[in-house]
Scaffold this motif. Structure first.
Motif, mmCIF file in Angstrom:
data_model
loop_
_atom_site.group_PDB
_atom_site.id
_atom_site.type_symbol
_atom_site.label_atom_id
_atom_site.label_comp_id
_atom_site.label_asym_id
_atom_site.label_seq_id
_atom_site.Cartn_x
_atom_site.Cartn_y
_atom_site.Cartn_z
ATOM 1 N N GLY A 1 0.693 1.201 11.644
ATOM 2 C CA GLY A 1 -0.724 1.576 11.623
ATOM 3 C C GLY A 1 -0.903 3.002 11.159
ATOM 4 N N ALA A 2 -0.070 3.885 11.713
ATOM 5 C CA ALA A 2 -0.176 5.298 11.360
ATOM 6 C C ALA A 2 0.114 5.490 9.874
ATOM 7 C CB ALA A 2 0.793 6.122 12.207
ATOM 8 N N LEU B 1 -0.388 3.348 7.450
ATOM 9 C CA LEU B 1 -1.556 2.902 6.672
ATOM 10 C C LEU B 1 -2.619 3.984 6.633
ATOM 11 C CD1 LEU B 1 -2.326 -0.824 7.573
ATOM 12 C CD2 LEU B 1 -1.592 0.120 5.408
ATOM 13 N N ILE B 2 -2.919 4.550 7.805
ATOM 14 C CA ILE B 2 -3.989 5.553 7.865
ATOM 15 C C ILE B 2 -3.615 6.782 7.042
ATOM 16 C CG2 ILE B 2 -5.324 7.039 9.386
ATOM 17 C CD1 ILE B 2 -4.690 5.007 11.618
ATOM 18 N N VAL C 1 0.830 -1.204 0.000
ATOM 19 C CA VAL C 1 0.000 0.000 0.000
ATOM 20 C C VAL C 1 0.862 1.251 0.000
ATOM 21 C CG1 VAL C 1 -1.616 1.315 1.389
ATOM 22 C CG2 VAL C 1 -1.945 -1.115 1.090
ATOM 23 N N MET D 1 -3.660 6.278 3.314
ATOM 24 C CA MET D 1 -5.016 6.192 2.784
ATOM 25 C C MET D 1 -5.673 7.559 2.771
ATOM 26 S SD MET D 1 -5.934 3.438 1.623
ATOM 27 C CE MET D 1 -4.441 2.684 1.124
ATOM 28 N N LEU D 2 -5.391 8.376 3.801
ATOM 29 C CA LEU D 2 -6.033 9.685 3.869
ATOM 30 C C LEU D 2 -5.453 10.635 2.833
ATOM 31 C CD1 LEU D 2 -6.450 10.406 7.669
ATOM 32 C CD2 LEU D 2 -8.236 10.066 5.998
#
Lengths: 624, 456
Positions: free
Chosen positions: A577-578, A580-581, A532, A584-585
């Motif tokens: 995790g951060a 990924l977020i 990603v 995506m944002l």
């Protein structure tokens, strides 16, 4: 070809990758193969070892990420259980490679391929019933599949070793012809130190004895200063400083002249409760059988009986070997050039007296283990070999005759510049064992990655890739254009699973021990993060994403230099995790999306809405 | 088949299932409206558990604790939607799903950084103990005192609150041991001067005397009931009470030395059986006794009333109608004047509140532990329940929860037997995933789902 190359290099992402590739090719040249090198700097710098370690990990994850990318990027299906194939690949490789059948040169490639094929079969088995699913449902099926497999691995202890892990599988072995050599060497042995201590024995209330030393209280053994003896008032305690492995024994001369020997392989404290002393009157009242266990009989009128104890201590000795090879003897922590846990260690030979020989080879334990399994260890002098396994080292304990001071030294090459040195035993070892830290393993992984990249590029540029792209964009029109959806999806599932299996198999060789704790959901997440972050469906994007994320992850393992703080292990996942977020944002196509679609499709609408930069319309519409 | 065992599995399964349903509702409602598997929902449940531990430890009673935790988690759920999901409403569903996974990882690790990785239990809400007390003679007193002193250090504060003693000057056990050892050495050495020996003895006696003995309890023999402040954990109370010596001030005014042994937890009123009966054979055999405690009853009651309330909310109220409209077609609903974002937020608020309720009821009724990863597995199980019942359907979530709870309880109880010992009961987790796998492949719409599943 030249034109294509120029076109390739004109793209910055490929330029970066080619530079990285060149660095990777050159890097192992800085790795000194001879780990026995002396302290004059002929030794691999710690950073080279570490960088190679990280690079191998990055490359392996890149293989996995590219494999995942076929399903996630090219076919547009979210796979949350990719770790399932890594598990199957790793365990299949490890379990196959330890079979006697697979002990020929090149068997490791066969095992890797078989593991990959098995994964492909599992990929099809998982994919076939889920062909009609997409989006969330497919993601959940993959997730469930990986979880089931995880529990199977954890519970089938007989096959996989369960939570303790699977470790009885050999490292990659290129040649199985056994090398046998005998090199004569000398050992300089220091005479054991013997000294007497005087003391007295007082019976205590429980029928035991209190042994009190009255002669000088402290003994220090030279030349190494590693042995100190202190007497304690509660009993006779002997303590060692510095070297826990130093053997000693204590001989207690009794009143009647017989000698009691307290023999310990390890320094501990001598327990006076093992001795029994009784007053003469009490002794006389005992049965004959009970009297046997009493070592000291103390006259009723005397407060104590004097004794003389003879303490024998074996000091460490210096050992000399074949000219040109210096061997460090002493504690591992103090060895020149040894830094940190992961540093490639010098072989440490400690000869601690005539009774025991401790022999340790850092990192070479796999080779030794292999031999042990194949039963090729031949004891020349008829001594029993006792094996004890430590966390990182294998300690081989040879039990020698006390009176023999000269031994044969067998120096056997394990390949890759590693040498095993054994004394008094003739050792046969296979040549060409490739360990996880060696340049050969590095190149094996590099070549695997290059092959993977090649296959992935081919897939994208051929009918399969175009068909997958069409299916991803619009399944209905793809179907009506005559594309056999099931066929191309199955190809994607198979290829993806195959590379997962191969990557997993190489990971098995990298880890040297397989534990289910490594193969959790989080591994799927990390590989997904790599895809990603880089940009789904873009091969160079996925590669760069993997390099960026895995390097970041490994950097977070190090101490932060200025503040000297170590990030907790789990905080790395916080960063994942951060990432990924945020990706995506703010850039849901990834950092390096496929070139053709970059201009049109970069989706920053999430970011715009995050900052309330509305561009018309309400923000609550349906997706797509 | 052992009927009592069977009945126990049913009770256990229904309890588990009801709590799973509370979490599953959050998944199913959110999925119904924005078509997102909110992976971070399990983390909201985890937060609920932590709020429960923190608030109960602070001495707040259980019902206010549950209400506060529910409100906090509801606010948190709305924030979660605002920060992470709302910006992605127009993006692809894959993006939203990956964001949800990222959120889940992020929240788990934030929780780990804040609260550490150790597993906690809810503090005991009824910290009452019964201690067997026996009168002691003086000779064993120093030893007993020392044992007590060793226990004091880590929980000093609570002890002070309990007995109004000043424990600052309490010597530690190791200090005591050191002194005792040196005294023994001096005694054993014949060359020691008698003065030195006497001196050392006196010093040792003083050390022992410094170890205080509580003298507030008026019992020297028999059973003693001890009430601790709310929030004291069972482990703390146990380590404090066992093997301590104290001076009992009797009604007559005399002081007597006593020592405790056999600490027994007085069961909570809610842990008492509400219904109990025997099944199958010997009634004295404890294996044949089936018990439903008040706590289990309570959890059934709470779950059932929540489900009924939710059903009424969705089917009878204005906001429920808006929710149903949004689930059908958000754009049209917006055109009809429904504030879609408001509806989504209220969905998140309700789901998160119920998850928080489950986060407290799970450890409260079933004694499960609270730690940063607790939401992962249970969240996934609840999701399985939601899928099984038919995602998007509240009645389905309830039914799916119960079925999954029963599956879990029965596979824990019978798996080993039914597979002739081949599969151990540890496999129950795999069984749940197997159910998920099969449901999605065979009947993706679930038991009660009517909504068509997208096809490629």
């Amino acid at each position: 070809m030249g034109e294509r190359l120029r076109a390739l290099l004109s793209s910055p992402r490929w330029t970066i990758l080619v530079v990285l590739l060149l660095v990777a090719i050159v890097l192992p040249a800085f790795y000194y193969a001879d780990v026995n090198a002396d302290s004059d700097g002929h030794q691999s710098a710690a950073w080279v070892v570490r960088t190679m370690d990280v690079a191998v990990l990055v490359m392996l994850y890149a293989v996995l990420a590219l494999g995942l990318n076929v399903v996630c990027g090219d076919a547009g299906l979210l796979d949350l259980g990719y770790v399932a194939f890594v598990i199957i690949g790793a365990y299949t490789t490890a379990l196959l490679y330890r079979l006697p059948f697979f002990q020929f040169p090149g068997a490791w490639i066969v095992c890797l391929l078989l593991a990959g094929l098995l994964c492909a079969v599992f990929g099809w088995l998982r994919g076939a019933p889920t062909l009609h699913l997409s989006g969330d449902y497919y993601a959940i099926v993959t997730f469930a599949f990986a979880q089931i497999l995880f529990f199977v691995v954890q519970n089938e202890v007989a096959l996989t070793g369960g939570p303790k892990g699977l470790k009885d599988y050999p490292a990659i072995t290129l040649a199985y012809d056994l090398q046998e050599s005998e090199i004569q060497g000398d050992l300089t042995v220091l005479e054991p130190l013997v000294f007497d201590v005087d003391g007295e024995i007082v019976p205590d209330d429980d029928g035991g004895a209190i042994v009190t030393v009255t002669s000088p209280r402290t003994y220090t053994v030279k030349p190494n200063g590693e042995f100190t003896m202190e007497d304690g008032r509660d009993g006779f305690s002997v303590k060692a400083k510095g070297n826990d492995e130093l053997p000693w024994y204590l001989e207690l001369t009794q009143g009647n002249g017989s000698i009691l020997r307290a023999d310990r392989g390890r320094i501990g404290s001598f327990d006076p409760l093992e001795l029994r002393a009784l007053r003469a009157s009490e002794f006389a009242s005992l049965d004959e059988g009970d009297q046997r266990g009493v070592q000291f009989v103390i006259p009723d009128d005397a407060a104590s009986v004097p004794f003389t104890a003879r303490v024998t201590v074996f000091p460490p000795v210096e050992a000399s070997f074949t000219p040109g090879r210096s061997v460090y003897t002493g504690p591992r922590e103090d060895a020149p050039g040894v830094t940190g846990e992961d540093a490639d260690a010098l072989p440490t030979l400690e000869y601690v007296g005539p009774k025991y020989l401790f022999y340790q080879v850092g990192g070479a334990s796999t080779g030794v283990e292999l031999l042990k399994k194949q039963g090729k260890f031949e004891s020349q002098m008829g001594y029993d070999l006792d094996w004890t396994t430590r966390s990182y080292y294998d300690t081989i304990l040879f039990d020698f005759d006390r009176d023999n001071y000269h031994f044969l030294i067998d120096d056997v090459s394990l390949g890759e510049g590693r040498h095993a040195v054994a004394m008094g035993v003739k050792v046969k070892m296979p040549d060409g064992v490739i360990f996880e830290k060696s340049p050969a393993f590095f190149y094996i992984v590099l070549v695997t990655l290059l092959l993977t990249v090649f296959v992935m590029m081919r897939i994208q540029r051929t009918r399969v890739g175009r068909a997958l792209f069409a299916i991803k964009a619009n399944p209905l029109s793809a179907k009506s254009s005559g594309i056999a959806i099931w066929k191309y999806k199955m190809i994607a599932f198979g290829v993806s699973a195959f590379f997962g299996g191969v990557g997993g198999g190489l990971l098995a060789f990298k880890f040297e021990i397989l534990s289910p704790n490594v193969f959790t959901f989080w591994m799927s997440v990390i590989v997904l993060c790599c895809v990603v972050l880089g940009g789904m469906a873009s091969v160079p994007g996925v590669l760069l994403g993997t390099v960026a994320l895995m390097s970041l992850g490994e950097l977070l393992r190090e101490r932060i230099p200025i503040v000297d703080v170590k990030v907790p292990e789990q905080a790395r996942f916080l960063a994942f995790g951060a990432i990924l977020i945020l990706i995506m944002l703010f850039r849901s196509q990834g950092l390096f999306p496929p070139i053709g679609r970059r201009a049109r499709e970069v989706d920053s609408s999430g970011a715009r809405r995050f900052f309330r930069l509305k561009r018309g319309g309400e923000t609550n519409g349906e997706d797509e | 088949m052992d009927t009592a065992f069977f009945a126990k599995q049913v009770i256990n399964g229904l309890t588990l299932g009801g709590l799973y349903a509370l979490i599953a509702v959050g998944y199913t409602m959110v999925y119904g409206i924005i078509k997102l598997i909110n992976f971070a929902h399990g983390e909201v449940y985890m937060l609920g558990g932590f709020f429960g531990v923190l608030l109960l430890s602070a001495g707040i009673p259980i019902i206010p604790t549950i209400l506060i935790a529910m409100v906090l988690c509801a606010v948190f759920g709305v924030l979660l939607d605002r920060v992470a999901y709302q910006p992605l409403r127009k993006s692809s569903r894959l993006s939203a799903l990956i964001t949800a996974i990222g959120m889940s990882i992020f929240l788990q690790n934030v929780a780990m950084l804040i609260w550490g990785s150790e597993q906690r239990t809810l503090p005991d809400l009824n910290p009452v103990f019964e201690v067997q007390v026996t009168a002691k003679d003086d000779q064993t007193l120093p030893e007993a005192r020392a044992i007590k002193a060793g226990f004091y250090d880590p929980i000093e504060e609570k002890l002070t609150a309990l007995q109004d003693q000043d424990f600052d000057a309490v010597p530690t056990l190791s200090e005591y041991a050191k002194q005792k050892q040196s005294l023994a050495q001096l005694e054993a050495d014949p060359k020691t001067e008698p003065d030195d020996l006497a001196n050392a003895r006196r010093q040792f006696e003083e050390t022992v005397e410094d170890i205080p003995i509580p003298d507030s309890w008026g019992v020297d023999e028999g059973l003693l009931t001890v009430y601790f402040p709310l929030g004291t954990s069972v482990a703390d109370a146990n380590s404090l009470l066992s093997g301590m010596t104290y001076r009992a001030r009797l009604a007559s005014g005399d002081l007597k030395k006593s020592m405790t042994s056999e600490v027994i937890k007085v069961p909570d009123a809610l842990d008492q059986p509400a219904v109990a009966w025997t099944m199958g054979g010997d009634p004295t055999n404890i294996a044949n006794q089936v018990v439903i405690t008040w706590k289990v009853m309570l959890s059934w009651l709470v779950t059932l009333s929540c489900m009924i309330g939710l059903h009424i909310l969705v089917s009878r109220t204005r906001i429920g109608k808006a929710m149903r409209a949004c689930a059908l077609d958000k754009d049209t609903a917006a055109l009809m004047g429904v504030n879609v974002n408001m509806v989504i937020r209220s969905t998140f608020a309700i789901g998160s509140g119920l998850a928080a309720l489950a986060g407290i009821l799970f450890p409260y009724c079933l004694g499960s532990v609270v730690f940063y990863r607790m939401g992962f597995f249970i969240g996934v199980v609840a999701f399985v329940a939601a899928v099984l019942g038919g995602i998007g359907n509240i009645k389905g979530a309830f039914l799916g929860g119960l079925v999954i709870g029963l599956v879990e309880a029965f596979s824990q109880g019978y798996l080993e037997k039914w597979t002739f010992g081949y599969l151990e009961s540890d496999y129950y987790q795999a069984i749940i995933f197997l159910v998920l796998f099969l449901v999605i492949i065979v009947k993706p719409t679930g038991l009660l789902g009517s909504q068509s599943v997208e096809r490629a």
